[in-house]
Motif scaffolding. Structure first.
Motif, PDB file in Angstrom:
ATOM      1  N   ARG A 185      -9.811 122.812 -13.812  1.00  0.00           N
ATOM      2  CA  ARG A 185      -8.488 122.686 -14.432  1.00  0.00           C
ATOM      3  C   ARG A 185      -7.574 121.800 -13.597  1.00  0.00           C
ATOM      4  N   LYS A 186      -7.663 121.946 -12.285  1.00  0.00           N
ATOM      5  CA  LYS A 186      -6.832 121.138 -11.390  1.00  0.00           C
ATOM      6  C   LYS A 186      -7.200 119.665 -11.500  1.00  0.00           C
ATOM      7  N   ALA A 187      -8.520 119.372 -11.544  1.00  0.00           N
ATOM      8  CA  ALA A 187      -8.980 117.988 -11.668  1.00  0.00           C
ATOM      9  C   ALA A 187      -8.552 117.396 -13.005  1.00  0.00           C
ATOM     10  N   GLU A 188      -8.609 118.209 -14.049  1.00  0.00           N
ATOM     11  CA  GLU A 188      -8.209 117.741 -15.380  1.00  0.00           C
ATOM     12  C   GLU A 188      -6.723 117.405 -15.413  1.00  0.00           C
ATOM     13  N   ARG A 189      -5.891 118.266 -14.788  1.00  0.00           N
ATOM     14  CA  ARG A 189      -4.449 117.994 -14.749  1.00  0.00           C
ATOM     15  C   ARG A 189      -4.156 116.720 -13.983  1.00  0.00           C
ATOM     16  N   GLN A 190      -4.864 116.523 -12.856  1.00  0.00           N
ATOM     17  CA  GLN A 190      -4.656 115.316 -12.068  1.00  0.00           C
ATOM     18  C   GLN A 190      -5.079 114.081 -12.847  1.00  0.00           C
ATOM     19  N   GLY A 191      -6.183 114.190 -13.630  1.00  0.00           N
ATOM     20  CA  GLY A 191      -6.642 113.071 -14.440  1.00  0.00           C
ATOM     21  C   GLY A 191      -5.646 112.701 -15.523  1.00  0.00           C
ATOM     22  N   VAL A 192      -5.065 113.714 -16.174  1.00  0.00           N
ATOM     23  CA  VAL A 192      -4.070 113.473 -17.217  1.00  0.00           C
ATOM     24  C   VAL A 192      -2.830 112.819 -16.628  1.00  0.00           C
ATOM     25  N   ALA A 193      -2.412 113.291 -15.445  1.00  0.00           N
ATOM     26  CA  ALA A 193      -1.235 112.722 -14.792  1.00  0.00           C
ATOM     27  C   ALA A 193      -1.462 111.261 -14.431  1.00  0.00           C
ATOM     28  N   ALA A 194      -2.669 110.951 -13.941  1.00  0.00           N
ATOM     29  CA  ALA A 194      -2.986 109.564 -13.575  1.00  0.00           C
ATOM     30  C   ALA A 194      -2.996 108.671 -14.803  1.00  0.00           C
ATOM     31  N   THR A 195      -3.518 109.174 -15.930  1.00  0.00           N
ATOM     32  CA  THR A 195      -3.555 108.402 -17.175  1.00  0.00           C
ATOM     33  C   THR A 195      -2.150 108.124 -17.683  1.00  0.00           C
ATOM     34  N   ASP A 196      -1.271 109.109 -17.577  1.00  0.00           N
ATOM     35  CA  ASP A 196       0.120 108.937 -18.012  1.00  0.00           C
ATOM     36  C   ASP A 196       0.827 107.881 -17.185  1.00  0.00           C
ATOM     37  N   GLU A 197       0.514 107.849 -15.880  1.00  0.00           N
ATOM     38  CA  GLU A 197       1.157 106.868 -15.004  1.00  0.00           C
ATOM     39  C   GLU A 197       0.676 105.453 -15.309  1.00  0.00           C
ATOM     40  N   GLU A 198      -0.607 105.305 -15.668  1.00  0.00           N
ATOM     41  CA  GLU A 198      -1.180 103.986 -15.914  1.00  0.00           C
ATOM     42  C   GLU A 198      -0.777 103.436 -17.276  1.00  0.00           C
TER      43      GLU A 198
END
Length: 236
Positions: free
Chosen positions: A193-206
């Motif tokens: 879940r933590k990795a998924e949240r970090q992935g979503v956050a990175a996608t939003d930033e890009e």
């Protein structure tokens, strides 16, 4: 006459100048056997290696001492003990109480708690509470316990069959999974879940915002229009 006056007894090993013996059996920093040497020589080697002389077997004759970084050794030992406590599994017996004529909605809620406990690797003690005339109908409680056991059979099993205990009827369910397995799965799920949240956050930033994309498109259109106007003036 000797008398103990209280105070804590240290469990820390003796190190460096607190070692009070004429000679020691010395072990080097890499575990190599140096042999029996005078204490002064062992202390001299410890200073030469910039390490501590630590008494690791005080009951031996002569005592066994090792050259090591004692501060680092204590820190690593504390971390290992902490990790061991973290992974230590304590099976807990949870309790869930029901009435023989329980409402369907309440039953589903109680069953949900039992499912959660079993998934966590805990045992569950199910207690059916009889009141008044209900005590003359123990089969109601028995059927309810059997129904609950059947509903959660994928997660647990009947460890202790239903039995009457005064006004109550009790059954114990045991989990199929061990506590350690349940804890490991919970940690893996949390990490996922933590990795998924970090992935979503990175996608939003890009990803560029809609407003930014529109602004860029407007700027490009303006540049094209201006270039066309310049070309027309040049031809005129």
């Amino acid at each position: 006459m000797w008398c103990y006056r209280g105070g804590s007894i240290s469990t820390e090993p003796r190190i460096n100048d607190r070692i009070r013996v004429p000679e020691v059996r010395l072990v080097g920093p890499s575990g190599e056997q140096v042999g029996i040497v005078p204490l002064a020589k062992a202390l001299e080697l410890a200073q030469e290696y910039d390490l501590d002389l630590v008494e690791v077997a005080a009951s031996a004759r002569p005592p066994v001492c090792k050259l090591m970084d004692y501060g680092k050794f204590k820190y690593e030992s504390a971390m290992k003990a902490r990790e061991a406590r973290k992974n230590q599994a304590h099976t807990v017996i949870k309790e869930m109480k029901l009435r023989p004529k329980i409402d369907p909605h309440d039953y589903d809620t109680k069953k949900g708690h039992v499912v959660r406990f079993l998934k966590q690797g805990d045992k569950v003690k199910i207690t059916i509470m009889f009141r008044g005339r209900e005590q003359s109908r123990p089969e109601l409680g028995y059927r309810l316990l059997q129904r609950l056991a059947s509903d959660v059979e994928d997660l647990g099993f009947i460890e202790s069959n239903p039995k009457q205990d005064g006004r109550n009827m009790i059954m114990v369910l045991g989990p199929h999974k061990k506590k350690t397995e349940a804890m490991a799965e919970a940690r893996e799920a949390q990490a996922a879940r933590k990795a998924e949240r970090q992935g979503v956050a990175a996608t939003d930033e890009e990803a560029p915002s809609e407003g930014t994309a529109e602004a860029e498109a407007t700027t490009e259109d303006a540049d094209v229009t201006e270039a066309a106007a310049d070309e027309a003036n040049a031809e005129a």
